[in-house]
Design a protein around this motif. Structure first.
Motif, mmCIF file in Angstrom:
data_model
loop_
_atom_site.group_PDB
_atom_site.id
_atom_site.type_symbol
_atom_site.label_atom_id
_atom_site.label_comp_id
_atom_site.label_asym_id
_atom_site.label_seq_id
_atom_site.Cartn_x
_atom_site.Cartn_y
_atom_site.Cartn_z
ATOM 1 N N ARG A 59 25.760 34.001 4.687
ATOM 2 C CA ARG A 59 24.904 35.189 4.522
ATOM 3 C C ARG A 59 23.948 34.998 3.350
ATOM 4 O O ARG A 59 22.803 35.444 3.403
ATOM 5 C CB ARG A 59 25.760 36.439 4.312
ATOM 6 C CG ARG A 59 26.517 36.873 5.561
ATOM 7 C CD ARG A 59 27.232 38.206 5.365
ATOM 8 N NE ARG A 59 28.047 38.511 6.524
ATOM 9 C CZ ARG A 59 29.346 38.215 6.629
ATOM 10 N NH1 ARG A 59 29.975 37.616 5.619
ATOM 11 N NH2 ARG A 59 30.006 38.515 7.728
ATOM 12 N N HIS A 81 15.992 35.278 19.519
ATOM 13 C CA HIS A 81 17.323 35.215 18.907
ATOM 14 C C HIS A 81 18.151 34.259 19.767
ATOM 15 O O HIS A 81 18.457 34.558 20.923
ATOM 16 C CB HIS A 81 17.954 36.606 18.868
ATOM 17 C CG HIS A 81 19.271 36.624 18.144
ATOM 18 N ND1 HIS A 81 19.349 36.758 16.772
ATOM 19 C CD2 HIS A 81 20.539 36.503 18.591
ATOM 20 C CE1 HIS A 81 20.622 36.728 16.403
ATOM 21 N NE2 HIS A 81 21.362 36.570 17.490
ATOM 22 N N THR A 131 16.044 32.532 10.175
ATOM 23 C CA THR A 131 16.131 33.457 9.047
ATOM 24 C C THR A 131 17.354 34.356 9.110
ATOM 25 O O THR A 131 18.327 34.128 8.385
ATOM 26 C CB THR A 131 14.857 34.307 8.964
ATOM 27 O OG1 THR A 131 14.658 35.010 10.192
ATOM 28 C CG2 THR A 131 13.645 33.435 8.700
ATOM 29 N N LYS A 132 17.351 35.338 9.954
ATOM 30 C CA LYS A 132 18.466 36.282 9.995
ATOM 31 C C LYS A 132 19.618 35.680 10.778
ATOM 32 O O LYS A 132 19.505 35.405 11.967
ATOM 33 C CB LYS A 132 18.021 37.601 10.642
ATOM 34 C CG LYS A 132 19.123 38.647 10.720
ATOM 35 C CD LYS A 132 19.602 39.069 9.331
ATOM 36 C CE LYS A 132 20.659 40.153 9.429
ATOM 37 N NZ LYS A 132 21.167 40.537 8.099
ATOM 38 N N CYS A 144 15.358 34.357 4.772
ATOM 39 C CA CYS A 144 14.539 35.548 5.031
ATOM 40 C C CYS A 144 13.457 35.694 3.966
ATOM 41 O O CYS A 144 12.283 35.903 4.288
ATOM 42 C CB CYS A 144 15.418 36.803 5.058
ATOM 43 S SG CYS A 144 16.308 37.076 6.600
ATOM 44 N N GLU A 156 14.165 44.989 1.229
ATOM 45 C CA GLU A 156 14.375 45.201 2.661
ATOM 46 C C GLU A 156 13.378 44.458 3.534
ATOM 47 O O GLU A 156 13.505 44.491 4.756
ATOM 48 C CB GLU A 156 14.299 46.694 2.990
ATOM 49 C CG GLU A 156 15.307 47.569 2.242
ATOM 50 C CD GLU A 156 14.771 47.991 0.871
ATOM 51 O OE1 GLU A 156 13.586 47.705 0.585
ATOM 52 O OE2 GLU A 156 15.540 48.590 0.122
ATOM 53 N N SER A 170 21.215 32.915 4.640
ATOM 54 C CA SER A 170 20.379 33.748 5.509
ATOM 55 C C SER A 170 19.423 34.608 4.691
ATOM 56 O O SER A 170 18.227 34.707 4.993
ATOM 57 C CB SER A 170 21.265 34.637 6.385
ATOM 58 O OG SER A 170 20.503 35.557 7.130
ATOM 59 N N ASP A 171 19.944 35.215 3.622
ATOM 60 C CA ASP A 171 19.088 36.042 2.761
ATOM 61 C C ASP A 171 17.969 35.203 2.141
ATOM 62 O O ASP A 171 16.811 35.646 2.055
ATOM 63 C CB ASP A 171 19.928 36.692 1.659
ATOM 64 C CG ASP A 171 20.872 37.759 2.189
ATOM 65 O OD1 ASP A 171 20.666 38.205 3.345
ATOM 66 O OD2 ASP A 171 21.805 38.134 1.459
ATOM 67 N N HIS A 224 23.356 36.354 12.047
ATOM 68 C CA HIS A 224 24.459 37.290 12.261
ATOM 69 C C HIS A 224 25.757 36.490 12.173
ATOM 70 O O HIS A 224 26.021 35.630 13.014
ATOM 71 C CB HIS A 224 24.340 37.972 13.623
ATOM 72 C CG HIS A 224 23.120 38.824 13.747
ATOM 73 N ND1 HIS A 224 22.631 39.267 14.947
ATOM 74 C CD2 HIS A 224 22.278 39.324 12.807
ATOM 75 C CE1 HIS A 224 21.545 39.991 14.756
ATOM 76 N NE2 HIS A 224 21.322 40.038 13.459
ATOM 77 N N THR A 249 9.725 40.483 11.842
ATOM 78 C CA THR A 249 10.119 40.568 10.448
ATOM 79 C C THR A 249 9.932 42.020 9.996
ATOM 80 O O THR A 249 8.997 42.702 10.431
ATOM 81 C CB THR A 249 9.278 39.636 9.551
ATOM 82 O OG1 THR A 249 7.891 39.870 9.799
ATOM 83 C CG2 THR A 249 9.616 38.197 9.817
ATOM 84 N N TYR A 285 8.590 46.905 12.226
ATOM 85 C CA TYR A 285 8.680 45.473 12.476
ATOM 86 C C TYR A 285 7.330 44.925 12.913
ATOM 87 O O TYR A 285 6.656 45.508 13.761
ATOM 88 C CB TYR A 285 9.731 45.170 13.541
ATOM 89 C CG TYR A 285 11.138 45.384 13.036
ATOM 90 C CD1 TYR A 285 11.828 44.359 12.399
ATOM 91 C CD2 TYR A 285 11.758 46.624 13.160
ATOM 92 C CE1 TYR A 285 13.111 44.558 11.913
ATOM 93 C CE2 TYR A 285 13.046 46.834 12.682
ATOM 94 C CZ TYR A 285 13.712 45.794 12.056
ATOM 95 O OH TYR A 285 14.975 45.999 11.570
ATOM 96 N N THR A 319 16.009 33.658 15.006
ATOM 97 C CA THR A 319 17.207 34.196 14.382
ATOM 98 C C THR A 319 18.399 33.753 15.221
ATOM 99 O O THR A 319 18.237 33.247 16.334
ATOM 100 C CB THR A 319 17.140 35.732 14.280
ATOM 101 O OG1 THR A 319 16.893 36.297 15.588
ATOM 102 C CG2 THR A 319 16.010 36.157 13.345
#
Length: 397
Positions: free
Chosen positions: A333, A235, A299-300, A340, A390, A336-337, A302, A368, A363, A271
């Motif tokens: 966001r 991250h 991907t993710k 992912c 999810e 990001s989605d 924040h 992931t 995970y 991330t």
């Protein structure tokens, strides 16, 4: 004997701090309850206005039922963060080990107790470093947590062995500015610590929490790639993909330099964090952030709307309207989605090890999220068969 409960707000360092308090109270013979204890601890966060507000609300709610509420963590050190607190709320103005020692001393010990307690999570967060000596224009963390300082490598490795003995399957190395870890007396860099921590008998997976891109050097990249137990995930906070905004933030890299450093991590899942609505950010600057995030396949994301922090260089500057921050945050966001889902789709047909940290979910090695049935707290070899909202949908292989 007192019953107690803990709650943390914020980052993995905050979680590690809350766990240290929890362990001290358990070791002193007190009884933990899920919520509503006689003693309630709120380990607070001050990274944004919203985080401070949530910390205040958590302390106020706890005060309605607790005999004593201890507010610890970053927001407890922020002047004026808890005005007019109820009489049973103690704002400790302490973080980390100092907070744990203060709460334990104030509550008191029962005498002869068994200090070893198995934690109820399969993943252990081990703090190797605290504080930050950098001076980002927007950040209050150096003020509330102090200058950077590291634990000794011997202490870190000893804690990892203890966590393994307690039954933890995954170890996460965490810190306020993780890459600043040094044990000069013993000759340890972060890369050497990663290699040796990953080789501790019983460590089945080792992961690093957030790390600044300036610390992603060839030595660390090699340690991540070459240590079999290390998760291929990092991250790495970006904050902005625009050079003008990065300069105004006081960040120590350019967008191109950020991308160049991450080229060393081919195959590693990335991330990130991004601040939207910083005072220097216009629509073109935000577009550059979107472009860089997509190009790097991070991907993710924040997403944090810029929030002026007291005592920082930009404390009086908040020129981007709130509705613009919300709109940019929503767009980021959504990207990001989408990123992912692209990564999840690419995993369909592959197999991976999944640590089930809750029923039906866990995970994979690259961090992931996978949905697969199995026994909580165990690793399952799973094959990806599709996607769910999810994460990756899988079956035991």
């Amino acid at each position: 004997m007192a019953t107690f409960s803990t709650r943390f707000l914020g980052c993995k360092v905050s979680f590690a701090d809350a766990q240290a308090i929890r362990e001290r109270l358990l070791g002193d013979g007190h009884t933990e309850v899920a919520s509503g204890g006689e003693i309630q601890v709120v380990n607070s966060c001050c990274v944004t206005h919203e985080a401070v507000s949530k910390s205040r609300q958590a302390a106020a709610r706890a005060a309605r039922t607790a005999r004593t509420v201890y507010v610890t963590g970053c927001a407890s050190r922020l002047e004026g963060a808890f005005p007019n607190a109820p009489g049973n709320v103690v704002v400790t103005e302490r973080t980390g080990d100092e907070a744990a020692a203060f709460v334990a001393r104030d509550v008191g010990a029962l005498g002869c107790v068994d200090a070893e307690h198995r934690l109820d999570r399969w993943r252990a967060f081990v703090r190797i470093q605290d504080g930050c000596s950098f001076a980002c224009a927007f950040c209050v963390i150096p003020h509330v947590r102090g200058a950077t300082r590291s634990r000794t490598a011997a202490a870190v490795l000893s804690e990892i062995r203890r966590r393994v003995d307690q039954g933890h399957r995954e170890i996460v190395l965490t810190g306020v500015n993780l890459g600043c870890f040094r044990d000069r007396a013993a000759g340890y860099t972060l890369a050497r610590l990663v290699r040796e921590a990953g080789a501790v008998p019983g460590v089945e997976r080792l992961r690093l929490s957030s790390i600044e891109v300036n610390h992603v050097d060839h030595e660390l990249a090699a340690a991540v790639r070459e240590t079999p137990t290390v998760s291929p995930h990092l991250h790495v906070p970006l904050q902005s993909g625009d050079d003008g905004v990065l300069r105004a933030m006081g960040r120590r890299y350019t967008a191109a330099g950020f991308a160049r450093r991450l080229e060393r991590l081919d195959g590693v899942h990335l991330t990130t964090d991004v601040i939207v609505g910083f005072p220097a950010e216009d629509e073109q600057a935000f577009a550059r952030t979107l472009e860089l995030v997509e190009r790097l396949g991070m991907t993710k994301v924040h997403v944090f709307p810029y929030s002026p922090r007291p005592g920082t260089r930009t404390a009086a500057d908040d020129r981007v309207p709130a509705e613009v921050k919300r709109e940019r945050g929503a767009r980021l966001r959504a990207l990001s989605d989408e990123l992912c889902r692209r990564r999840w789709q690419a995993r369909v047909g592959s197999t991976d090890r999944v640590l089930l940290d809750r029923p039906g979910r866990g995970y994979a090695d690259d961090y992931t999220p996978w949905l697969v049935e199995g026994v909580e707290g165990t690793f399952v070899t799973a094959r990806a068969i599709g996607l769910a909202d999810e994460g990756v949908l899988a079956v035991a292989a």
